[in-house]
Design an enzyme around this catalytic site. Structure first.
Site, PDB file in Angstrom:
ATOM      1  CD1 TRP A 392      -2.091  -2.203   1.752  1.00 55.51           C
ATOM      2  CD2 TRP A 392      -3.107  -0.831   0.087  1.00 55.51           C
ATOM      3  NE1 TRP A 392      -3.255  -2.849   1.320  1.00 55.51           N
ATOM      4  CE2 TRP A 392      -3.856  -2.077   0.428  1.00 55.51           C
ATOM      5  CE3 TRP A 392      -3.668  -0.145  -0.762  1.00 55.51           C
ATOM      6  CZ2 TRP A 392      -5.084  -2.328  -0.284  1.00 55.51           C
ATOM      7  CZ3 TRP A 392      -4.754  -0.378  -1.598  1.00 55.51           C
ATOM      8  CH2 TRP A 392      -5.155  -1.489  -1.458  1.00 55.51           C
ATOM      9  CG  ASN A 394       6.376   1.029  -2.020  1.00 55.74           C
ATOM     10  OD1 ASN A 394       7.414   1.710  -2.268  1.00 55.74           O
ATOM     11  ND2 ASN A 394       6.360   0.331  -0.876  1.00 55.74           N
ATOM     12  CD1 TRP A 395      -1.210   0.457  -3.963  1.00 52.39           C
ATOM     13  CD2 TRP A 395      -1.701   0.236  -6.029  1.00 52.39           C
ATOM     14  NE1 TRP A 395      -2.568   0.875  -4.088  1.00 52.39           N
ATOM     15  CE2 TRP A 395      -3.205   0.549  -5.374  1.00 52.39           C
ATOM     16  CE3 TRP A 395      -1.911   0.120  -7.501  1.00 52.39           C
ATOM     17  CZ2 TRP A 395      -4.169   0.962  -5.945  1.00 52.39           C
ATOM     18  CZ3 TRP A 395      -3.349   0.293  -8.145  1.00 52.39           C
ATOM     19  CH2 TRP A 395      -4.164   0.574  -7.285  1.00 52.39           C
ATOM     20  CG  ASN A 396      -2.297   5.357  -5.616  1.00 55.16           C
ATOM     21  OD1 ASN A 396      -1.796   6.484  -6.202  1.00 55.16           O
ATOM     22  ND2 ASN A 396      -3.490   5.334  -5.928  1.00 55.16           N
ATOM     23  CB  ILE A 397       3.996   7.109  -5.459  1.00 49.97           C
ATOM     24  CG1 ILE A 397       4.859   5.700  -5.569  1.00 49.97           C
ATOM     25  CG2 ILE A 397       4.717   8.416  -5.036  1.00 49.97           C
ATOM     26  CD1 ILE A 397       5.104   5.341  -4.118  1.00 49.97           C
ATOM     27  N   PRO A 398       1.203   8.801  -5.634  1.00 51.73           N
ATOM     28  CG  PRO A 398       0.562   9.594  -7.630  1.00 51.73           C
ATOM     29  CD  PRO A 398       1.017   8.387  -6.895  1.00 51.73           C
ATOM     30  CB  VAL A 399      -3.011   7.707  -2.879  1.00 51.69           C
ATOM     31  CG1 VAL A 399      -3.941   7.628  -1.677  1.00 51.69           C
ATOM     32  CG2 VAL A 399      -4.176   8.107  -4.066  1.00 51.69           C
ATOM     33  CE1 TYR A 408       1.011   7.049  10.385  1.00 48.68           C
ATOM     34  CE2 TYR A 408       3.006   7.949   9.964  1.00 48.68           C
ATOM     35  CZ  TYR A 408       2.239   6.919  10.510  1.00 48.68           C
ATOM     36  OH  TYR A 408       2.897   6.150  11.356  1.00 48.68           O
ATOM     37  CG  HIS A 433     -11.138   1.717  -1.811  1.00 49.00           C
ATOM     38  ND1 HIS A 433     -10.071   2.309  -1.447  1.00 49.00           N
ATOM     39  CD2 HIS A 433     -10.443   0.900  -2.852  1.00 49.00           C
ATOM     40  CE1 HIS A 433      -8.904   2.133  -1.921  1.00 49.00           C
ATOM     41  NE2 HIS A 433      -9.177   1.422  -2.775  1.00 49.00           N
TER      42      HIS A 433
END
Length: 504
Positions: A392, A394-399, A408, A433
């Site tokens: 989580w 690394n797969w969607n860097i902008p988010v 955070y 989601h």
């Protein structure tokens, strides 16, 4: 006696020859042998003179030298040594490129068989007209497009509020209130339109809500960064304020002018950020030197090709499997449901991978190249994830950047623990989601929300009990099995809610 005298004389002559030639090279009798021997001895002498350390190797005299020379000869004749088999984990071998190619070939062949079986059973199901109907139910009513146009109002409200705050016309409390109302309406207004306007299709509604969600995150970041700039200017921290508003020149080209607060509060600056492939606002983004037309055209070709592949495979492959899964779900036949789930897992996962490449590589790089946006790290090596948390992150860097910067870390600064802050991030992700799925489908089943919140115990389990390849396998299994499970749940509920009621 004569023979003995002759032999004795010859022996004495030979000993005399050896004595006379002690320390010198032996003189062979034949001319050819003589020349060869002279050459070898001369060459060895030259080597010995050039490197005195080699004398002992040329003329071993001690027992240790003779033993070493004997061991060297044995080593040169040996063909075995202590070593592990390549497939043993302790061998250190890691080049499995040929096996990877074999896996790809087997994957292509197996899916080719499934594709041919699908064609023989269902025929050609690809219908371009049906794709248009997914976005438009009534050709004279375009609610999704109207929602996209109306989103400009929220952009202008945010810009106007920030300008008044920079002048001191609005207090911080009034500005915070206006931003809160503006952002709240951004989430509720399009949801109300999608739910209440009958001509809104699920696909059109999802597209409109996705656009509003992205704009919501962008304007939230826009609000925060400008507030930080005002706070730094108030406390007169010139050096720190300049490091935030005007970053170091190493990140920019010589032709790019740097902007300082409040010079960034312009329509051009805000709309550049609105279209830029990032969710985190900065006063000065890194820029690329120029637009590369070859790179731009390649990304455009990939976008057009992959979107057609996604639509075609969905119509030809996924929809027949989903339709055949309705009866086992209604009958609660566990064995048949499991079989349908496994049949759906392969095409669903393949389409998800294609969507990832289409969106995060082709589309975002196309937009970045067009806008000369310099930061192109939209994803990292999530496929090597050995934990759910790493996936989580690394797969969607902008988010991930947005959550880290605006959600955070602020929670940590307010005294919340890391576990509570991480849970809050997953809760926020679960909300969006469910928002992007339930509202366009006009039903609330919380499958997406539950699936996202289930990542917390899964992340704890994988992080504590699985390591290395086992952790990576667990991440892949959650992606391959988890997504089609949620898809089947939503499709089944949508079918029961709409089509079965119509038949009755």
């Amino acid at each position: 006696m004569g023979d003995m005298d002759t032999t004795g004389a010859f022996a004495r002559k030979r000993r005399g020859t050896f004595a006379a030639g002690k320390g010198a090279s032996l003189q062979p009798m034949h001319k050819k042998c003589m020349s060869a021997t002279q050459f070898l001895v001369t060459a060895d002498s030259k080597k010995a003179n050039s490197d005195p350390s080699k004398v002992d190797r040329l003329w071993p005299t001690t027992k240790g030298d003779k033993k070493k020379r004997k061991n060297d000869i044995n080593d040169s004749l040996s063909c075995h040594k202590t070593q592990e088999s390549l497939l043993t984990s302790s061998s250190g071998f890691s080049n499995y490129r040929g096996i990877l190619n074999w896996c790809v070939i087997m994957l292509v062949l197996s899916n080719a068989r499934l594709f041919l079986e699908n064609l023989l059973r269902y025929g050609i199901l690809v219908d371009p007209i049906q794709v248009i109907s997914l976005f438009l139910k009534d050709p004279y009513s375009w609610p999704a497009m109207c929602l996209i146009i109306v989103s400009n109002v929220f952009i202008m409200v945010a810009l106007y509020t920030e300008r008044q705050l920079s002048k001191g016309s609005f207090s911080e409390r009034v500005g915070f209130l206006i931003h809160t109302v503006n952002l709240s309406v951004m989430l509720t207004f399009p949801a109300a339109v999608v739910l209440l306007v009958p001509s809104t299709t699920p696909v059109g509604g999802a597209f409109a809500l996705g656009s509003y969600t992205i704009l919501f995150l962008k304007l939230y970041s826009y609000k925060d960064v400008n507030m930080w700039c005002r706070e730094l200017s108030v406390i007169k921290a010139k050096k720190l304020a300049r490091s935030l508003s005007c970053p170091s020149s190493k990140y920019f080209n010589g032709d790019d002018q740097k902007v300082c607060y409040p010079g960034n509060l312009t329509i051009r600056d805000l709309y550049y950020f609105a279209f830029a492939p990032t969710l985190c606002y900065e006063l000065n983004f890194p820029r690329s030197p120029k637009i590369r037309m070859g790179f731009l055209l390649r990304r455009l070709f990939e976008m057009l090709f992959l979107i057609q592949m996604l639509v075609g495979l969905t119509q030809q492959w996924m929809i027949p499997i989903i339709q055949s899964s309705m009866k086992p779900l209604e009958d609660m036949d566990l064995s048949r449901m499991t079989e349908r789930l496994l049949r759906l897992a392969v095409p669903n996962h393949l389409l998800w991978l294609m969507f990832f490449y289409w969106f995060f590589h082709s589309s975002l790089n196309f937009t970045a190249e067009l806008l000369r946006f310099g930061d192109r790290q939209f994803y990292k090596d999530w496929w090597n994830s050995e934990s759910v948390t790493y996936f989580w992150q690394n797969w969607n860097i902008p988010v991930h950047k947005w959550c880290l910067r605006h959600f955070y870390k602020p929670l940590l600064r307010r005294g919340f623990s890391k576990i509570v802050s991480q849970s809050a991030v997953f809760f926020l992700s679960a909300f969006f989601h469910e928002y992007l799925v339930s509202v366009p489908l006009r039903m609330f089943r919380l499958w997406a929300f539950t699936g996202m919140m289930a990542q917390l115990p899964l992340a704890w389990f994988v992080g504590h009990y699985l390591r290395g390849n086992y952790g990576n396998a667990a991440v892949w299994m959650s992606l391959i099995i988890g997504q089609p499970t949620a898809v089947l749940m939503y499709v089944h509920d949508y079918y029961v809610l709409h089509y079965r009621q119509e038949t009755h």
